[in-house]
Design an enzyme around this catalytic site. Structure first.
Site, PDB file in Angstrom:
ATOM      1  N   ASP A   1       0.839  -1.164   0.092  1.00 40.96           N
ATOM      2  CA  ASP A   1       0.060  -0.080  -0.028  1.00 40.96           C
ATOM      3  C   ASP A   1       0.813   1.093  -0.020  1.00 40.96           C
ATOM      4  OD1 ASP A   1      -2.232   1.466   0.108  1.00 40.96           O
ATOM      5  OD2 ASP A   1      -2.529   1.440   2.020  1.00 40.96           O
TER       6      ASP A   1
ATOM      7  N   ASN B   1     -10.813  -2.867  -5.967  1.00 42.01           N
ATOM      8  CA  ASN B   1      -9.936  -1.889  -6.912  1.00 42.01           C
ATOM      9  C   ASN B   1     -10.576  -1.401  -8.309  1.00 42.01           C
ATOM     10  OD1 ASN B   1      -6.759  -2.963  -5.575  1.00 42.01           O
ATOM     11  ND2 ASN B   1      -7.913  -1.084  -4.984  1.00 42.01           N
TER      12      ASN B   1
HETATM   13  C1  FPP Z   1      -2.268   0.002  -3.201  1.00 41.20           C
HETATM   14  O1  FPP Z   1      -1.810   1.498  -3.238  1.00 41.20           O
HETATM   15  C2  FPP Z   1      -1.743  -0.470  -4.171  1.00 41.20           C
HETATM   16  C3  FPP Z   1      -2.320  -1.241  -5.285  1.00 41.20           C
HETATM   17  C4  FPP Z   1      -3.667  -1.016  -5.475  1.00 41.20           C
HETATM   18  C5  FPP Z   1      -1.469  -1.777  -6.302  1.00 41.20           C
HETATM   19  C6  FPP Z   1      -0.422  -2.680  -5.816  1.00 41.20           C
HETATM   20  C7  FPP Z   1       0.420  -3.212  -6.775  1.00 41.20           C
HETATM   21  C8  FPP Z   1       2.045  -3.317  -6.816  1.00 41.20           C
HETATM   22  C9  FPP Z   1       2.371  -2.708  -5.813  1.00 41.20           C
HETATM   23  C10 FPP Z   1       2.526  -3.763  -7.957  1.00 41.20           C
HETATM   24  C11 FPP Z   1       1.960  -5.209  -8.006  1.00 41.20           C
HETATM   25  C12 FPP Z   1       2.580  -5.973  -8.995  1.00 41.20           C
HETATM   26  C13 FPP Z   1       2.121  -7.017  -9.392  1.00 41.20           C
HETATM   27  C14 FPP Z   1       3.008  -7.945 -10.233  1.00 41.20           C
HETATM   28  C15 FPP Z   1       0.667  -7.219  -9.606  1.00 41.20           C
HETATM   29  P1  FPP Z   1      -2.673   2.736  -3.375  1.00 41.20           P
HETATM   30  O2  FPP Z   1      -2.660   3.175  -4.825  1.00 41.20           O
HETATM   31  O3  FPP Z   1      -3.953   2.486  -2.744  1.00 41.20           O
HETATM   32  O4  FPP Z   1      -2.078   3.745  -2.669  1.00 41.20           O
HETATM   33  P2  FPP Z   1      -2.666   4.941  -1.883  1.00 41.20           P
HETATM   34  O5  FPP Z   1      -3.289   4.527  -0.729  1.00 41.20           O
HETATM   35  O6  FPP Z   1      -1.251   5.801  -1.491  1.00 41.20           O
HETATM   36  O7  FPP Z   1      -3.384   6.021  -2.962  1.00 41.20           O
END
Ligand code: FPP
Length: 258
Positions: A29, A77
């Protein structure tokens, strides 16, 4: 098939002091906030998140971790803006394109859990190829939860058992916790010992709901794209200070029970 166990028998207290977690699960996250702080689009935060994942997958086996499960895309998501969803859908390809050959060579078995519903045919193919090419490996197990939800995992397992009953292959009384666990998408892997969530948020967000029953939780104040093996080592250090009792009491306290 019953799930593998890495936990002591029910009720047996276990101090984790020397034990390192064999199965670590991570809610990756903070990509969006990482990008925002730099005045960058969120997409670049997600790409930096893939780089962090690469670092951790490379380091984890040296930390005696045998199973690593990461949350890449949740069933919730989909409610993000279409452009961001498209970017998130491109991440497995981005990761496997550069790293699959190395994973295959280094004995990493890849498993992608979640539902295929809503995913493009190309993406499903990429995920299945990663699984097939690494199917013979057993040194380290990387599970990517993609289009995954803990509630959906439990419902799918319940549906499988209900279908077995309807088909006369099982009776309702056959259902046990072990049997049910063996139907979950994470089977036959053991449940996580440690669940880590960076970024300062402290919730499970529908990740591994059943499997988390006796996991230790560690929340770290670092955004995922900045996450390094040193952060994981720090989480393991904190895990080792925990006293895992699985609902029982520690032996010393048991003596004091009147
Ligand atoms: C949450 O951060 C993260 C995600 C929804 C995506 C996580 C995915 C990766 C780190 C890469 C994954 C790689 C593969 C191979 C699937 P957020 O966007 O909610 O962050 P925020 O809370 O700061 O907005």
């Amino acid at each position: 098939m019953a799930a593998l166990k890495n936990t002591p028998p029910a009720g047996a207290p276990a101090n984790a002091a020397e034990a390192r977690p064999l199965h670590v699960a991570i809610v990756m996250d903070g990509n969006g906030r990482w990008a925002k702080r730099r005045g960058l689009p969120r997409s670049l935060g997600h790409r930096a998140g893939v780089e962090a994942l690469k670092r951790i997958v490379e380091a984890a086996p040296q930390m005696n971790i045998r199973w690593l499960t990461v949350f890449g895309f949740s069933t919730e998501n989909w409610s993000r803006p279409a452009a961001e969803v498209a970017e998130l859908m491109a991440l497995p390809k981005r990761y496997f394109e550069t790293d699959l050959a190395r994973l295959e060579r280094e004995g990493v078995r890849v498993k992608v859990i979640g539902t295929d519903e809503g995913l493009s045919r190309d993406l499903v193919k990429i995920c299945r190829e990663a699984e097939t090419r690494t199917a013979k490996n057993d040194r380290f197990h990387l599970t990517v939860a993609f289009n995954y939800g803990g509630k959906a995992d439990i419902v799918a397992a319940a549906r499988k058992f209900a279908q077995a009953v309807a088909a006369g292959r099982a009776r309702p009384d056959d259902l046990t916790e072990d049997l049910f666990e063996g139907q979950l998408m994470t089977a036959p892997y053991p449940p996580p010992d440690l669940i880590v969530r960076p970024s300062g948020e402290q919730r499970l967000s529908n990740f591994l709901l059943w499997q988390a029953a006796y996991a230790e939780f560690i929340f770290q104040d670092v955004l995922w794209p900045d996450y390094s093996p040193a952060h994981l080592e720090a989480a393991i250090g904190e895990y080792q200070t925990r006293n895992r009792r699985y609902g029982a009491v520690a032996p010393d306290d048991a003596l004091a029970t009147g």
